[in-house]
Motif scaffolding. Structure first.
Motif, PDB file in Angstrom:
ATOM      1  N   THR A  42      25.704   3.449   2.748  1.00  0.00           N
ATOM      2  CA  THR A  42      25.050   2.201   3.150  1.00  0.00           C
ATOM      3  C   THR A  42      23.607   2.534   3.488  1.00  0.00           C
ATOM      4  OG1 THR A  42      27.104   1.317   4.032  1.00  0.00           O
ATOM      5  CG2 THR A  42      25.066   0.319   4.830  1.00  0.00           C
ATOM      6  N   MET A  50      22.783  -2.520   3.327  1.00  0.00           N
ATOM      7  CA  MET A  50      23.132  -2.746   1.923  1.00  0.00           C
ATOM      8  C   MET A  50      24.188  -1.740   1.509  1.00  0.00           C
ATOM      9  SD  MET A  50      19.387  -3.312   0.272  1.00  0.00           S
ATOM     10  CE  MET A  50      18.380  -4.678   0.806  1.00  0.00           C
ATOM     11  N   MET A  72      28.553  -5.829  -4.275  1.00  0.00           N
ATOM     12  CA  MET A  72      27.595  -5.477  -3.235  1.00  0.00           C
ATOM     13  C   MET A  72      27.861  -6.314  -1.992  1.00  0.00           C
ATOM     14  SD  MET A  72      24.172  -5.083  -5.546  1.00  0.00           S
ATOM     15  CE  MET A  72      23.462  -3.852  -4.499  1.00  0.00           C
ATOM     16  N   PHE A  74      26.058  -7.173   2.069  1.00  0.00           N
ATOM     17  CA  PHE A  74      24.857  -7.077   2.903  1.00  0.00           C
ATOM     18  C   PHE A  74      25.163  -7.627   4.287  1.00  0.00           C
ATOM     19  CE2 PHE A  74      23.847  -7.763  -1.495  1.00  0.00           C
ATOM     20  CZ  PHE A  74      22.931  -6.765  -1.781  1.00  0.00           C
ATOM     21  N   VAL A  84      18.468 -12.250  -0.161  1.00  0.00           N
ATOM     22  CA  VAL A  84      18.643 -11.128  -1.076  1.00  0.00           C
ATOM     23  C   VAL A  84      19.297 -11.684  -2.331  1.00  0.00           C
ATOM     24  CG1 VAL A  84      19.748  -8.895  -1.474  1.00  0.00           C
ATOM     25  CG2 VAL A  84      18.987  -9.486   0.811  1.00  0.00           C
ATOM     26  N   TYR A 136      16.796  -0.971  -5.485  1.00  0.00           N
ATOM     27  CA  TYR A 136      16.456  -2.227  -4.817  1.00  0.00           C
ATOM     28  C   TYR A 136      14.935  -2.290  -4.805  1.00  0.00           C
ATOM     29  CZ  TYR A 136      15.802  -5.728  -1.144  1.00  0.00           C
ATOM     30  OH  TYR A 136      15.406  -6.845  -0.423  1.00  0.00           O
TER      31      TYR A 136
END
Length: 154
Positions: A42, A50, A72, A74, A84, A136
């Motif tokens: 993470t 994330m 995914m 978050f 996001v 990212y």
């Protein structure tokens, strides 16, 4: 005669139990190997935790391409709403950069403090891509990356 039948039954039972035990061990080993591949660290960026989950590959309708979905999640640790989306992610492999597949059912949303957002990011990749880096990079500024292995299509 009875002793022979009992002995034969005992031998058959031992063979049967032994065969079942070996199958279970193989499945457990396969499951552990699959789990090891899908565990990622993470990362925290701008107070957002994330996490990458399962990576799944299926054949695409486009020749020599695979569809890759990445689970995914978050967690918003910020004091205000944050957003996001899958479009903030890219895959880099062998000197090439692959954008998120725009026709996929990709995640993207604003979410409140202490709330979770979960979803999938979809990529259409050449079948030759077996590993890479998930990046990212909102507004093309790289802020986090994960090494990933692309599993074979199932």
């Amino acid at each position: 005669m009875k002793k022979g039948i009992i002995a034969a039954a005992a031998v058959c039972m031992l063979v049967f139990v032994g065969a079942c035990g070996n199958d279970s061990t193989t499945k457990d080993t396969d499951k552990k190997a699959e789990t090891a591949v899908t565990e990622h660290v993470t990362k925290t960026v701008n107070n957002i935790d994330m996490k990458i989950g399962k990576i799944k590959t299926t054949e695409s309708t486009t020749k020599n391409k695979n569809m890759v979905s990445i689970d995914m999640s978050f967690l918003n640790n910020d004091s205000s709403d944050v957003g996001v989306g899958a479009a903030d992610f890219k895959i880099k492999s062998d000197g090439k950069t692959y954008e998120v597949y725009p026709q996929g059912n990709n995640f993207g949303d604003m979410f409140k403090p202490n709330a979770k957002l979960e979803g999938k990011a979809y990529f259409e990749l050449p079948t030759s891509v077996k590993k890479g880096t998930l990046v990212y990079a909102p507004m093309d500024k790289e802020q986090a990356s994960w090494s990933i292995v692309i599993p074979a299509a199932k």
